[in-house]
Design a protein around this motif. Structure first.
Motif, short mmCIF file in Angstrom:
data_model
loop_
_atom_site.label_atom_id
_atom_site.label_comp_id
_atom_site.label_asym_id
_atom_site.label_seq_id
_atom_site.Cartn_x
_atom_site.Cartn_y
_atom_site.Cartn_z
N PHE A 150 -5.43 7.44 4.53
CA PHE A 150 -6.23 6.86 3.45
C PHE A 150 -5.50 6.95 2.11
O PHE A 150 -5.48 6.01 1.32
CB PHE A 150 -7.60 7.54 3.38
CG PHE A 150 -8.46 7.24 4.56
CD1 PHE A 150 -9.28 6.13 4.58
CD2 PHE A 150 -8.45 8.07 5.67
CE1 PHE A 150 -10.08 5.84 5.68
CE2 PHE A 150 -9.23 7.79 6.78
CZ PHE A 150 -10.04 6.67 6.78
N LYS A 151 -4.89 8.10 1.85
CA LYS A 151 -4.13 8.25 0.61
C LYS A 151 -2.90 7.33 0.61
O LYS A 151 -2.56 6.73 -0.41
CB LYS A 151 -3.70 9.70 0.42
CG LYS A 151 -2.93 9.93 -0.88
CD LYS A 151 -2.66 11.41 -1.10
CE LYS A 151 -1.87 11.64 -2.37
NZ LYS A 151 -0.49 11.15 -2.30
N LEU A 152 -2.24 7.24 1.75
CA LEU A 152 -1.08 6.36 1.87
C LEU A 152 -1.47 4.92 1.55
O LEU A 152 -0.82 4.26 0.72
CB LEU A 152 -0.51 6.45 3.28
CG LEU A 152 0.58 5.47 3.66
CD1 LEU A 152 1.80 5.61 2.78
CD2 LEU A 152 0.95 5.62 5.14
N ILE A 175 -0.35 2.46 -1.61
CA ILE A 175 0.30 1.18 -1.30
C ILE A 175 -0.43 0.03 -1.99
O ILE A 175 0.19 -0.86 -2.58
CB ILE A 175 0.34 0.96 0.23
CG1 ILE A 175 1.38 1.88 0.88
CG2 ILE A 175 0.64 -0.50 0.57
CD1 ILE A 175 1.31 1.92 2.40
N GLN A 176 -1.75 0.06 -1.93
CA GLN A 176 -2.54 -0.99 -2.58
C GLN A 176 -2.43 -0.92 -4.10
O GLN A 176 -2.33 -1.96 -4.78
CB GLN A 176 -4.00 -0.88 -2.13
CG GLN A 176 -4.20 -1.24 -0.66
CD GLN A 176 -5.59 -0.93 -0.16
OE1 GLN A 176 -6.37 -0.22 -0.81
NE2 GLN A 176 -5.93 -1.44 1.02
N GLN A 177 -2.44 0.28 -4.64
CA GLN A 177 -2.34 0.43 -6.09
C GLN A 177 -1.02 -0.09 -6.63
O GLN A 177 -0.96 -0.60 -7.75
CB GLN A 177 -2.52 1.90 -6.48
CG GLN A 177 -3.95 2.40 -6.37
CD GLN A 177 -4.06 3.89 -6.62
OE1 GLN A 177 -3.12 4.65 -6.41
NE2 GLN A 177 -5.23 4.33 -7.08
N THR A 178 0.04 0.04 -5.85
CA THR A 178 1.35 -0.46 -6.28
C THR A 178 1.59 -1.91 -5.86
O THR A 178 2.63 -2.48 -6.17
CB THR A 178 2.48 0.42 -5.72
OG1 THR A 178 2.31 0.56 -4.31
CG2 THR A 178 2.46 1.80 -6.35
N ASP A 179 0.63 -2.47 -5.16
CA ASP A 179 0.62 -3.90 -4.84
C ASP A 179 1.87 -4.32 -4.04
O ASP A 179 2.52 -5.32 -4.37
CB ASP A 179 0.49 -4.73 -6.12
CG ASP A 179 0.17 -6.20 -5.85
OD1 ASP A 179 -0.41 -6.49 -4.78
OD2 ASP A 179 0.52 -7.05 -6.69
N ILE A 180 2.18 -3.55 -2.98
CA ILE A 180 3.37 -3.89 -2.20
C ILE A 180 3.04 -4.33 -0.77
O ILE A 180 3.94 -4.48 0.06
CB ILE A 180 4.38 -2.73 -2.15
CG1 ILE A 180 3.78 -1.49 -1.47
CG2 ILE A 180 4.92 -2.42 -3.54
CD1 ILE A 180 4.81 -0.44 -1.11
N GLU A 182 -10.54 6.80 -1.33
CA GLU A 182 -11.04 5.50 -0.89
C GLU A 182 -10.10 4.36 -1.29
O GLU A 182 -9.98 4.04 -2.48
CB GLU A 182 -12.43 5.24 -1.49
CG GLU A 182 -13.07 3.97 -0.99
CD GLU A 182 -14.48 3.78 -1.53
OE1 GLU A 182 -15.14 2.82 -1.11
OE2 GLU A 182 -14.92 4.59 -2.38
N PRO A 183 -9.44 3.74 -0.31
CA PRO A 183 -8.64 2.56 -0.63
C PRO A 183 -9.54 1.37 -0.94
O PRO A 183 -10.74 1.39 -0.68
CB PRO A 183 -7.82 2.34 0.65
CG PRO A 183 -8.62 2.97 1.73
CD PRO A 183 -9.38 4.10 1.10
#
Length: 235
Positions: free
Chosen positions: A92-94, A98-103, A141-142
């Motif tokens: 979940f943290k991973l 990943i989503q926060q850095t938009d990759i 929470e992603p």
């Protein structure tokens, strides 16, 4: 040509870190001498520590580990990577990072264009369409459960057959069956520890000393062994 090495676990009981998959990793990377490492599944230790831990093992086969957390432009780092390696930890943290850095799209496009991808545990989970078959607690929470979608099936890493005496809760198999009730059109691969899936040169193989357990809604769970045809997973 898509090249994937999706490993169930980093460490077998009684072995050193990344001992069991090291020969397959070295062979898979071939002439590549530098990889982009994604350490964001780490929770109780730093990204620097994680990078060093992986570097210690990868140094044995002459590969430099460059962690993405050192890069101000994560997308550019992905675009320039010779290979992408995603470590285990909390899925979940991973995924949230990943989503926060938009990759998501950058990694997906890069890998689908031929850049090798190696993941273990959480790193294998995020290669799937979603992380819904992880074993981890949702400690953060992603934005969604959607991941890289490099394959069409789901993986359950560290798959266990065990039902310990005195345990009245659900088994791993029962948990997967619950998932399939909600998403009946996908296969789930129960990937036991010490094993991995490799897609290379249009060949898709299970590697390791144990079979994998395959789940699909409406079908009895079944075992597949190294050397068996796995192309059905892409149906």
């Amino acid at each position: 040509m898509v090249r994937l090495l999706l490993i169930s676990n980093s460490t077998n009981a009684g072995e050193a870190y990344l001992e069991h998959p090291k020969e397959e990793i070295a062979k898979f990377l071939g002439d590549i001498k530098k990889v982009l490492f994604i350490p964001w599944a780490a929770v109780t230790f730093s990204y620097d520590e994680y990078e060093q831990k992986v570097q210690t093992r990868f140094s044995e086969f002459g590969v430099e580990v460059d962690s993405i957390h050192h890069h101000r432009n994560a997308k550019l780092a992905v675009q320039e990577a010779e290979a992408i390696v995603v470590g285990g930890g909390n899925t979940f943290k991973l995924l949230k990072t990943i989503q926060q850095t938009d990759i998501i799209e950058a990694v997906r496009n890069k890998v689908l264009s031929g850049t090798p991808y190696i993941g273990w545990s959480a790193g294998s989970n995020v290669a799937c369409p979603t992380i819904c078959t992880t074993n981890d607690m949702p400690i953060t929470e992603p934005d969604s459960f959607s991941a890289f979608s490099l394959v069409r099936f789901q993986i359950n890493p560290h798959y266990l057959d065990a039902n310990p005496d005195g345990h009245a809760g659900e088994t791993r198999e029962e948990r997967i069956m619950e998932f399939l009730e909600m998403d009946p059109n996908v296969y789930v691969v129960g990937l036991r520890e010490g094993t991995m899936l490799k897609l290379e040169d249009v060949e898709f193989n299970l590697i390791g000393p144990k079979p994998a357990r395959i789940f699909k809604k409406g079908q009895a769970p079944r075992e597949v062994y190294p050397g068996d045809d796995l192309d059905f997973l892409f149906e």
